[in-house]
Design a protein around this motif. Structure first.
Motif, short mmCIF file in Angstrom:
data_model
loop_
_atom_site.label_atom_id
_atom_site.label_comp_id
_atom_site.label_asym_id
_atom_site.label_seq_id
_atom_site.Cartn_x
_atom_site.Cartn_y
_atom_site.Cartn_z
N TYR A 176 10.85 2.31 8.84
CA TYR A 176 11.33 0.95 9.00
C TYR A 176 12.60 0.92 9.86
N GLU A 196 5.50 0.31 -8.03
CA GLU A 196 5.91 -0.76 -7.12
C GLU A 196 7.29 -1.29 -7.48
N ASP A 249 9.38 5.95 4.03
CA ASP A 249 9.16 4.54 4.40
C ASP A 249 10.38 3.94 5.08
N ILE A 250 11.55 4.20 4.51
CA ILE A 250 12.76 3.58 5.06
C ILE A 250 13.06 4.16 6.45
N ARG A 283 19.12 -2.07 0.95
CA ARG A 283 19.15 -3.12 1.96
C ARG A 283 20.43 -3.05 2.81
N PHE A 328 9.88 6.77 -0.64
CA PHE A 328 10.86 5.77 -0.23
C PHE A 328 11.59 6.22 1.04
N CYS A 329 12.01 7.48 1.07
CA CYS A 329 12.74 7.98 2.23
C CYS A 329 11.88 7.93 3.49
N MET A 374 10.02 1.10 -6.47
CA MET A 374 10.17 1.07 -5.00
C MET A 374 10.93 -0.18 -4.59
N ALA A 375 10.61 -1.30 -5.24
CA ALA A 375 11.28 -2.55 -4.89
C ALA A 375 12.77 -2.46 -5.22
N ARG A 415 14.41 -0.45 -2.56
CA ARG A 415 14.55 -1.25 -1.33
C ARG A 415 15.73 -2.20 -1.42
#
Ligand SMILES: Nc1ncnc2c1ncn2[C@@H]1O[C@H](COP(=O)(O)OP(=O)(O)OP(=O)(O)O)[C@@H](O)[C@H]1O
Ligand SMILES: [Mg+2]
Length: 389
Positions: free
Chosen positions: A75, A29, A71-72, A40, A68-69, A32-33, A36
């Motif tokens: 989003y 986590e 997820d982004i 941003r 991550f890729c 990942m944070a 992110r």
């Protein structure tokens, strides 16, 4: 030949494959944070970002980058700012041109593999990215291979991409992944660009973290109630020594297969032990600790030089041995002495040697590793040597 009956323990074998990326990566986590946070600006203002993921084998670097890729992208799509990503393994693509080729083929699968110069290829990549008006995240996995080969210009070029770009929406971000810190090996121009690159570190997993990982994976891959909890604990205990998630997942897969094959209704500790014996033997473990320093260096050299191959010739192994001695501050012994180490390791069953004829009439001795993966052995020997010094 294969039984077509429905499997009773394994529900979904694909979920155990190394390519599979779980929706959520437990205990990653914070990494990942960090990603992110670094990315941003990509979403908010279309700027680009660079991240460097570092950590030892099986600590989830590749999986985290992939997750991550994905997820982004999801989003960014919802936010109306499309993001695309492309992952390149630099062990397989270890030159400027093969990295570029892989990138171009992301857009144009039929692009020929020869006939274009590096700068022409770079132009093609730019054209594609700009045409799409998308942000592209390029993941350079195992980037150390590329950097050590001195092919770091491509990294620099990619990082400068945005400065020359005309279309505001299109830019390129980089995620570089490596087991060791290699940024200091970049040439001076790239170094000034990457000096402040944000490194995100991946520690080896602790026993309880491995337990959570293997439990989550067994929930996805196995039918409920077909693996005993103490079996999962045992897998975590065994894998804890390496802190490697790949190891614990491999053990889950093997034990489940063994249990299924035996017609058992659940995975028990005996299946786990059998799976472990297949993965590596404890007997070997204790033998390794007892070796003298020169033998340890020799075995490390064999493990390093054999890589993914079945055999390595003694000449290559000896070169790696000299390098290993240098690295650990030991004096490399002479050729004849190196041979006695090989022979003694072979007598102990830690490696096997075979002599083969060469096309030119000579004879070469090849070394193979009977029961431990080279990767595992390499880690183990390096750790033992470090503990000693
Ligand atoms: N936190 C986690 N939760 C679930 N599965 C994980 C986690 N971390 C790693 N894995 C799984 O373990 C395996 C190894 O992880 P990964 O390939 O990301 O390791 P790595 O750090 O890239 O190792 P290497 O340096 O050898 O390339 C993969 O199958 C991955 O899905
Ligand atoms: Mg990886």
């Amino acid at each position: 030949m294969f039984d077509s009956k429905k499997s009773s323990i394994i529900k979904d074998l694909d979920k155990l494959s190394f390519e599979y990326v779980p929706e959520k990566l437990v205990h990653r986590e914070s990494q990942m944070a960090s990603l992110r946070m670094l990315f941003r600006p990509v979403i908010e203002s279309g700027r680009s970002a660079t991240a460097f993921l570092i950590g030892s084998v099986g600590t989830g670097k590749t999986a985290t980058a992939k997750r991550f890729c994905l997820d982004i992208r999801r989003y960014a799509m919802d936010a109306g700012k499309p993001v695309d990503h492309h992952i390149i393994n630099c062990r397989r693509n270890n030159s400027d041109s093969s990295v570029l080729l892989s990138l171009i083929r992301h857009y144009d699968p039929g692009y020929p593999d020869r006939g274009f110069s590096v700068s022409e290829m770079m132009k093609s990549v730019k054209k594609h990215v700009e045409k799409r008006g998308q942000h592209l995240i390029v993941v350079l996995d195992e980037v150390d291979v590329l950097i050590k080969k001195g092919a770091s210009d491509i990294i620099y070029q990619l990082s400068r991409f945005n400065e020359e770009s005309i279309n505001v929406g299109s830019s390129v971000s980089l995620i570089m992944i490596s087991q060791e810190y290699v940024l200091d090996r970049l040439d001076t121009a790239s170094l000034s660009t990457f000096r402040r690159t944000n490194a995100i570190s991946f520690d080896r997993y602790k026993r309880d973290e491995l337990l959570d990982i293997v439990r989550a994976r067994s929930d996805e891959a196995l039918h409920p109630g077909h693996v005993r909890d103490d079996s999962l604990e045992l897998m975590a205990d065994i894998a804890a020594e390496w802190g490697d998630a790949r190891f614990v997942i491999e053990m889950l897969e093997r034990s489940a297969m063994i249990a299924e094959e035996a017609g058992a209704s659940e995975v028990d500790a005996e299946h786990v032990r059998e799976a472990k014996a297949m993965t590596y033997s404890v007997v070997t473990e204790s033998k390794l600790t007892e070796l003298d320093r020169q033998q340890k260096l020799t075995l490390l050299a064999v493990a390093r030089s054999i890589k993914g191959d079945a055999y390595v010739n003694t000449g290559q192994a000896e070169k790696a041995y000299v390098l290993a001695c240098e690295e650990y501050g030991d004096k490399a012994r002479k050729h004849t002495q190196f041979w006695t180490y090989i022979r003694s390791l072979s007598d102990q069953g830690l490696l096997e040697t075979s002599v083969r004829g060469d096309p030119d009439g000579g004879r070469t001795t090849y070394i193979s590793l009977p029961d431990m993966p080279a990767k595992v052995l390499k880690e183990k020997m390096a750790q033992l040597l470090q503990d000693e010094s």
